[in-house]
Motif scaffolding. Structure first.
Motif, PDB file in Angstrom:
ATOM      1  N   ALA A 248       9.388  37.598  20.578  1.00  0.00           N
ATOM      2  CA  ALA A 248      10.641  36.748  20.128  1.00  0.00           C
ATOM      3  C   ALA A 248      11.586  36.865  21.051  1.00  0.00           C
ATOM      4  N   ALA A 249      11.858  38.023  21.994  1.00  0.00           N
ATOM      5  CA  ALA A 249      12.867  38.051  22.876  1.00  0.00           C
ATOM      6  C   ALA A 249      12.603  37.512  24.238  1.00  0.00           C
ATOM      7  N   GLY A 250      11.443  36.977  24.186  1.00  0.00           N
ATOM      8  CA  GLY A 250      10.983  36.332  25.428  1.00  0.00           C
ATOM      9  C   GLY A 250      10.739  37.331  26.796  1.00  0.00           C
ATOM     10  N   THR A 251      10.573  38.706  26.326  1.00  0.00           N
ATOM     11  CA  THR A 251      10.413  39.535  27.427  1.00  0.00           C
ATOM     12  C   THR A 251       8.902  39.200  28.411  1.00  0.00           C
ATOM     13  N   ALA A 252       9.188  39.483  29.453  1.00  0.00           N
ATOM     14  CA  ALA A 252       8.000  39.217  30.385  1.00  0.00           C
ATOM     15  C   ALA A 252       7.379  40.814  30.562  1.00  0.00           C
ATOM     16  N   THR A 253       6.604  41.067  29.633  1.00  0.00           N
ATOM     17  CA  THR A 253       5.731  42.467  29.656  1.00  0.00           C
ATOM     18  C   THR A 253       4.776  42.346  30.747  1.00  0.00           C
ATOM     19  N   PHE A 254       4.311  43.596  30.929  1.00  0.00           N
ATOM     20  CA  PHE A 254       3.370  43.705  31.975  1.00  0.00           C
ATOM     21  C   PHE A 254       1.882  43.060  31.542  1.00  0.00           C
ATOM     22  N   LEU A 255       1.717  43.333  30.234  1.00  0.00           N
ATOM     23  CA  LEU A 255       0.483  42.732  29.674  1.00  0.00           C
ATOM     24  C   LEU A 255       0.603  41.046  29.684  1.00  0.00           C
ATOM     25  N   LEU A 256       1.745  40.493  29.441  1.00  0.00           N
ATOM     26  CA  LEU A 256       1.747  39.181  29.691  1.00  0.00           C
ATOM     27  C   LEU A 256       1.599  38.649  30.936  1.00  0.00           C
ATOM     28  N   ALA A 276       7.084  30.381  25.764  1.00  0.00           N
ATOM     29  CA  ALA A 276       8.454  29.820  25.325  1.00  0.00           C
ATOM     30  C   ALA A 276       8.790  29.537  23.799  1.00  0.00           C
ATOM     31  N   ALA A 277       7.463  28.844  23.268  1.00  0.00           N
ATOM     32  CA  ALA A 277       7.652  28.644  21.806  1.00  0.00           C
ATOM     33  C   ALA A 277       7.569  29.766  21.046  1.00  0.00           C
ATOM     34  N   ALA A 278       7.264  30.795  21.278  1.00  0.00           N
ATOM     35  CA  ALA A 278       7.123  32.096  20.698  1.00  0.00           C
ATOM     36  C   ALA A 278       8.390  32.562  20.211  1.00  0.00           C
ATOM     37  N   ARG A 279       9.617  32.300  21.214  1.00  0.00           N
ATOM     38  CA  ARG A 279      10.963  32.771  20.770  1.00  0.00           C
ATOM     39  C   ARG A 279      11.290  32.343  19.446  1.00  0.00           C
ATOM     40  N   SER A 283       4.339  31.128  14.282  1.00  0.00           N
ATOM     41  CA  SER A 283       2.785  30.755  14.462  1.00  0.00           C
ATOM     42  C   SER A 283       2.622  30.749  15.974  1.00  0.00           C
ATOM     43  N   ALA A 284       3.482  30.396  16.785  1.00  0.00           N
ATOM     44  CA  ALA A 284       3.165  30.650  18.428  1.00  0.00           C
ATOM     45  C   ALA A 284       3.195  32.133  18.740  1.00  0.00           C
ATOM     46  N   ARG A 285       3.989  32.739  18.200  1.00  0.00           N
ATOM     47  CA  ARG A 285       3.781  34.025  18.422  1.00  0.00           C
ATOM     48  C   ARG A 285       2.519  34.857  18.086  1.00  0.00           C
ATOM     49  N   ALA A 286       2.095  34.673  16.855  1.00  0.00           N
ATOM     50  CA  ALA A 286       0.722  34.998  16.570  1.00  0.00           C
ATOM     51  C   ALA A 286      -0.433  34.470  17.585  1.00  0.00           C
ATOM     52  N   GLU A 287      -0.336  33.125  17.942  1.00  0.00           N
ATOM     53  CA  GLU A 287      -1.275  32.631  18.924  1.00  0.00           C
ATOM     54  C   GLU A 287      -1.016  33.268  20.144  1.00  0.00           C
ATOM     55  N   MET A 288      -0.068  33.331  20.758  1.00  0.00           N
ATOM     56  CA  MET A 288       0.347  34.003  22.075  1.00  0.00           C
ATOM     57  C   MET A 288      -0.275  35.536  22.102  1.00  0.00           C
ATOM     58  N   ALA A 289       0.033  36.001  20.990  1.00  0.00           N
ATOM     59  CA  ALA A 289      -0.792  37.550  20.687  1.00  0.00           C
ATOM     60  C   ALA A 289      -2.113  37.657  20.772  1.00  0.00           C
TER      61      ALA A 289
END
Length: 348
Positions: A248-256, A276-279, A283-289
């Motif tokens: 949601a914060a658009g953070t570039a995590t190590f896993l990403l 980008a859509a996950a912010r 549904s985009a957050r769930a798919e990205m996860a």
């Protein structure tokens, strides 16, 4: 000191003592604020009361308890490794917990959805409370330690260093975007944002124990390595819990960033668009996860983490010290990485 001298029961007693001392300090601070101007007293005193309730509820929550335990036991075990006696590092454990309490307040005001308006009274109260908890209480604690002036000055220096490094890490976290991030740049930010306070706690305990400079540097490096591993575990917990705060914060995590590096160009572009859509889309957050938690991704991710884990264990092997405390410090590492994907460790 035998293996059981600072076992689980002793650690739980130490945690309870540290939490009680922290609550006492915060209550004293809240009482001290009552001597200020009425408006300031109402605003900051209210924030302090809110802080006490929120932080200790968080500390006792099932998912957070291992993290709080590591914050407290790290300096105790480092001091024990140097001297055989963990107890004298109790003030450093309090410093570490106060650091994180303050950082949590500040984090909630920077880049978190739903945070109070920066110009509002609620945000102002939180900022002032964070400054008091993270700056003034630790300063008073250090000044009152029964240690020589040189040791107190060294502890103040460790505290200052941790805040400067952590601010640098948080700024990197806020400004770095996924398309340009690299594993190296993300880890550098993690070393500041999460590694710095653990480095401070370990190095401060070593200084309080009278360790020579090169051993203090070694403990600082171990603390930083442990803090990075804890941040990586927090990233994983955020995904596994379904909170998706980093997405949601658009953070570039190590896993990403690891996932993006593994994908062919077309799929990478697709993943970046989804990120980008996950912010703004649940549904985009769930798919990205689901992309990030894929079994194949987890396997390659675990391989990329192995050198970081080996470094933490290797530093402990190099430093040595009281065998019981060193074994417990190895267990702290194993307990942390047991939360990472692809690393189902059975922790004693």
């Amino acid at each position: 000191m035998d293996e059981g001298a600072f076992g689980r029961a002793a650690q739980e007693r130490a945690i309870a003592e540290v939490e009680a001392e922290m609550a006492r300090l915060c209550e004293l601070l809240a009482e001290g604020l009552a001597m200020g101007v009425d408006e300031g007293r109402e605003m900051v005193g209210g924030a302090m009361s809110e802080f006490l309730v929120e932080f200790f509820d968080l500390a006792r929550a099932e998912g957070s308890r291992p993290g709080v335990k590591a914050m407290i036991t790290l300096p105790l075990l480092v001091h024990g490794a140097e001297t055989g006696e963990p107890g004298p590092a109790m003030p450093v454990a309090v410093l570490h917990l106060l650091w994180w309490a303050s950082a949590r307040y500040l984090h909630d005001l920077t880049g978190v959805a739903g945070a109070p308006s920066p110009g509002g009274a609620a945000a102002g109260g939180r900022v002032l409370t964070a400054l008091a908890v993270g700056g003034q209480l630790p300063g008073r604690l250090i000044a009152g330690l029964p240690a020589c002036a040189a040791v107190r000055a060294a502890l103040a220096d460790e505290l200052s260093r941790s805040w400067v490094d952590a601010v640098d890490g948080r700024l990197r976290d806020l400004t770095e975007r996924a398309p340009n991030a690299t594993p190296e740049s993300v880890l550098r930010g993690y070393e500041g944002r999460a590694g710095a306070p653990y480095a401070m706690a370990a190095a401060s305990a070593a200084r309080l124990a009278g360790a020579v400079d090169h051993r203090v540097a070694g403990w600082r490096a171990y603390g930083r390595a442990l803090g990075v591993l804890r941040r990586l575990a927090d990233d994983q917990r955020d995904l596994a819990s379904g909170r998706y705060e980093d997405l949601a914060a658009g953070t570039a995590t190590f896993l990403l960033v690891h996932l993006l590096a593994e994908l062919p160009p077309a799929r990478r572009r697709e993943a970046l668009a989804l990120h980008a859509a996950a912010r703004h889309s649940a549904s985009a957050r769930a798919e990205m996860a689901s992309w990030m938690l894929d079994e194949e991704v987890a396997e390659s991710y675990a391989a990329s983490l192995a050198p970081l884990i080996d470094r933490a264990h290797g530093l402990l092997d190099m430093l040595g010290g009281d065998p019981g405390c060193v074994r417990e410090l190895h267990r702290v590492v194993d307990g942390t990485v047991g939360h990472l994907p692809g690393l189902p460790l059975a922790v004693a």
